[in-house]
Scaffold this active site. Structure first.
Site, PDB file in Angstrom:
ATOM      1  N   ARG A 124       0.857  -1.219   0.201  1.00 20.37           N
ATOM      2  CA  ARG A 124       0.485   0.197  -0.411  1.00 20.37           C
ATOM      3  C   ARG A 124       0.700   1.526  -0.217  1.00 20.37           C
ATOM      4  O   ARG A 124       1.972   1.334   0.158  1.00 20.37           O
ATOM      5  CB  ARG A 124      -0.581   0.356   1.045  1.00 20.37           C
ATOM      6  CG  ARG A 124      -1.834  -0.901   1.284  1.00 20.37           C
ATOM      7  CD  ARG A 124      -3.098  -1.022   2.075  1.00 20.37           C
ATOM      8  NE  ARG A 124      -2.071  -1.633   3.924  1.00 20.37           N
ATOM      9  CZ  ARG A 124      -2.417  -1.712   4.390  1.00 20.37           C
ATOM     10  NH1 ARG A 124      -3.693  -1.883   4.986  1.00 20.37           N
ATOM     11  NH2 ARG A 124      -1.633  -2.897   5.300  1.00 20.37           N
ATOM     12  N   LYS A 184       1.178   1.596   7.540  1.00 16.05           N
ATOM     13  CA  LYS A 184       1.572   1.405   8.685  1.00 16.05           C
ATOM     14  C   LYS A 184       2.059   1.890   9.597  1.00 16.05           C
ATOM     15  O   LYS A 184       2.910   2.597   8.946  1.00 16.05           O
ATOM     16  CB  LYS A 184       2.202  -0.177   8.389  1.00 16.05           C
ATOM     17  CG  LYS A 184       1.110  -1.194   7.394  1.00 16.05           C
ATOM     18  CD  LYS A 184       0.432  -1.817   8.495  1.00 16.05           C
ATOM     19  CE  LYS A 184       0.236  -2.263   9.345  1.00 16.05           C
ATOM     20  NZ  LYS A 184      -0.991  -2.753  10.536  1.00 16.05           N
ATOM     21  N   TYR A 238      -0.935   4.961   9.953  1.00 12.75           N
ATOM     22  CA  TYR A 238      -2.090   3.431  10.903  1.00 12.75           C
ATOM     23  C   TYR A 238      -0.887   3.102  12.307  1.00 12.75           C
ATOM     24  O   TYR A 238       0.508   3.171  12.125  1.00 12.75           O
ATOM     25  CB  TYR A 238      -2.339   2.217  11.258  1.00 12.75           C
ATOM     26  CG  TYR A 238      -3.507   1.929  10.138  1.00 12.75           C
ATOM     27  CD1 TYR A 238      -4.449   2.434  10.853  1.00 12.75           C
ATOM     28  CD2 TYR A 238      -3.416   1.526   8.867  1.00 12.75           C
ATOM     29  CE1 TYR A 238      -5.283   1.629  10.173  1.00 12.75           C
ATOM     30  CE2 TYR A 238      -4.684   1.510   8.031  1.00 12.75           C
ATOM     31  CZ  TYR A 238      -5.692   2.059   9.082  1.00 12.75           C
ATOM     32  OH  TYR A 238      -6.730   2.372   7.961  1.00 12.75           O
ATOM     33  N   HIS A 294      -1.205   1.039  16.386  1.00 17.66           N
ATOM     34  CA  HIS A 294      -1.414   0.315  17.023  1.00 17.66           C
ATOM     35  C   HIS A 294      -0.413   0.058  18.465  1.00 17.66           C
ATOM     36  O   HIS A 294      -0.107  -0.599  18.186  1.00 17.66           O
ATOM     37  CB  HIS A 294      -1.562  -0.895  16.300  1.00 17.66           C
ATOM     38  CG  HIS A 294      -2.301  -1.139  15.440  1.00 17.66           C
ATOM     39  ND1 HIS A 294      -3.880  -0.871  15.104  1.00 17.66           N
ATOM     40  CD2 HIS A 294      -2.412  -0.424  13.647  1.00 17.66           C
ATOM     41  CE1 HIS A 294      -4.322  -0.875  13.816  1.00 17.66           C
ATOM     42  NE2 HIS A 294      -3.871  -0.623  13.195  1.00 17.66           N
ATOM     43  N   GLU A 348      -6.389   4.809  13.520  1.00 18.74           N
ATOM     44  CA  GLU A 348      -7.185   3.965  13.994  1.00 18.74           C
ATOM     45  C   GLU A 348      -7.817   4.536  15.358  1.00 18.74           C
ATOM     46  O   GLU A 348      -8.658   3.789  16.035  1.00 18.74           O
ATOM     47  CB  GLU A 348      -6.761   2.844  14.402  1.00 18.74           C
ATOM     48  CG  GLU A 348      -5.737   2.734  15.774  1.00 18.74           C
ATOM     49  CD  GLU A 348      -4.166   2.757  15.164  1.00 18.74           C
ATOM     50  OE1 GLU A 348      -3.638   3.423  16.091  1.00 18.74           O
ATOM     51  OE2 GLU A 348      -3.858   4.041  14.147  1.00 18.74           O
ATOM     52  N   ASP A 405      -3.574  -6.448  15.376  1.00 14.34           N
ATOM     53  CA  ASP A 405      -2.520  -5.130  15.347  1.00 14.34           C
ATOM     54  C   ASP A 405      -3.023  -4.849  16.729  1.00 14.34           C
ATOM     55  O   ASP A 405      -1.913  -3.310  17.085  1.00 14.34           O
ATOM     56  CB  ASP A 405      -3.669  -4.317  14.239  1.00 14.34           C
ATOM     57  CG  ASP A 405      -3.059  -4.415  13.379  1.00 14.34           C
ATOM     58  OD1 ASP A 405      -2.097  -4.955  13.311  1.00 14.34           O
ATOM     59  OD2 ASP A 405      -3.717  -4.702  12.096  1.00 14.34           O
TER      60      ASP A 405
END
Length: 372
Positions: A15, A75, A94, A96, A118, A270
């Site tokens: 991505r 990510k 993101y 996490h 998120e 995650d």
């Protein structure tokens, strides 16, 4: 503002943080964009398309991190990337953080402003930047689970939908949110025997109205979870505590009692996973076996369908990216409480309560940290 897009380096992650269309929007707003060479090459977004949209192509990640005011990724930053972050730099991706102490400490030490996709919210209490990837991961969980159920992959050798005269597979979905709903839709479409378990009666009623009589709904108790997973062929872990560590709904003892060749797909990985036996895996080595149960715990599932995922993610993130670039992070979060909910770390302070609680760190309200 100078916006930078580095190439993703996590295992089999294809991505990209911005599409050429998103770049064009930023340029139209008067911003500069630099993109690391080859960032979108594998999903048919080559460097020439980024140049045509107005981006400057740079050779390496060090240049992106060294020049950009705002870094837009997909990510969480890997250790080599964290080392390149600098004080006052905005990171939008993101994160996490709850299950990842090392990353949390690295971001704190960097002095950057880390905003997590998120934990950005909306006016309905939803998570609009998590939702598109949850939709993808939910649908993929059934594909991954169906393959893992094949005997050569270690599974029970069961076809999800069965055939005339042979019962379909039993699929149990833990959690009826975005991931769970998309998983059960796919499983029902393949004519599996599907049960969803959730602790929200209103949500169970919604799912019952939408999918009954094919779907079975159960209220979440330890007894119900145990009873359901022990007779399942495929269990999907789809629970979420926004920004926090996922609850361990399935114990090691339950896993030991499950039938040999049962498959679990832990989409919650995650955030630490909802099976006690879960540990992160990669697309290169996606499964492992514990007590005869096949575990699929890939932490970046949507990366396998990177083109679909990139466009779906950009549709959701672009308004927030534009706001950060147009207004600067402080003003953008002053005027938008939902974007402010995404702030996890700033100038060495943890500004998300669930992250602070997960690591026993001091929580500083984002309003305080921003001086609002």
């Amino acid at each position: 503002m100078l916006v930078g897009v580095p190439r993703e380096i996590k295992d089999n992650e294809f991505r990209v943080g911005l599409t050429p269309s998103a770049v064009r929007e930023l340029v139209a707003h008067g911003h500069q964009v630099i993109v690391q060479a080859g960032s979108g090459e594998t999903i048919d977004l080559d460097d020439d398309r980024y140049r045509a949209a107005g981006a400057e192509i740079v050779a390496d990640a060090a240049t992106v991190y060294g020049r950009a005011d705002l870094v837009v990724k997909v990510k969480e930053p890997q250790p080599v990337e964290i080392a390149m972050l600098r004080e006052g730099q905005i990171l939008f991706t993101y994160l996490h953080l709850a299950p990842d102490r090392a990353q949390t400490e690295g971001l704190l030490e960097s002095g950057c402003i880390a905003i997590a996709y998120e934990t950005v919210t909306d006016e309905r209490g939803g998570l609009p930047l998590l939702a598109p990837m949850s939709e993808v991961a939910g649908r993929m969980s059934i594909q991954a689970g169906a393959h893992a159920l094949e005997r050569e992959a270690g599974g029970r050798g069961v076809l999800l939908g069965g055939v005339p005269g042979v019962a379909p597979a039993k699929v149990v979905v833990l959690g009826g949110g975005v991931v769970g709903m998309n998983a059960l839709r796919m499983a029902l479409g393949l004519e599996a025997d599907v049960t969803v378990i959730d602790k929200s009666l209103p949500r169970l009623k919604e799912l019952d109205l939408a999918f009954a009589p094919a779907l079975k709904t159960r209220y979440a108790t330890t007894d119900v979870v145990e009873e359901s997973v022990l007779t399942a062929d495929l269990v999907i872990g789809a629970v979420l505590t926004p920004g926090g560590t996922a609850p361990k709904l399935v114990t090691s003892e339950m896993v030991r009692s499950m039938r040999r060749g049962t498959v679990v797909v832990d989409v919650s990985i995650d955030q630490g996973g909802c099976f006690e036996t879960s540990r992160p895996t990669t697309h290169s080595n996606p499964t492992y076996v514990v007590d005869g149960v096949v575990h699929y715990c890939v932490t970046n599932m949507p990366g396998a369908v990177a083109r679909t995922s990139t466009f779906a993610l950009n549709n959701a993130t672009l308004p927030f990216t534009l706001s950060l670039a147009d207004n600067g992070y402080r003003q953008a979060m002053a005027i938008d409480c939902h974007l402010r909910d995404g702030l996890n770390v700033i100038a060495g302070k943890v500004t998300h309560q669930a992250v602070a609680a997960a690591h026993g760190l001091e929580f500083v309200p984002p309003e305080t940290a921003l001086g609002l």
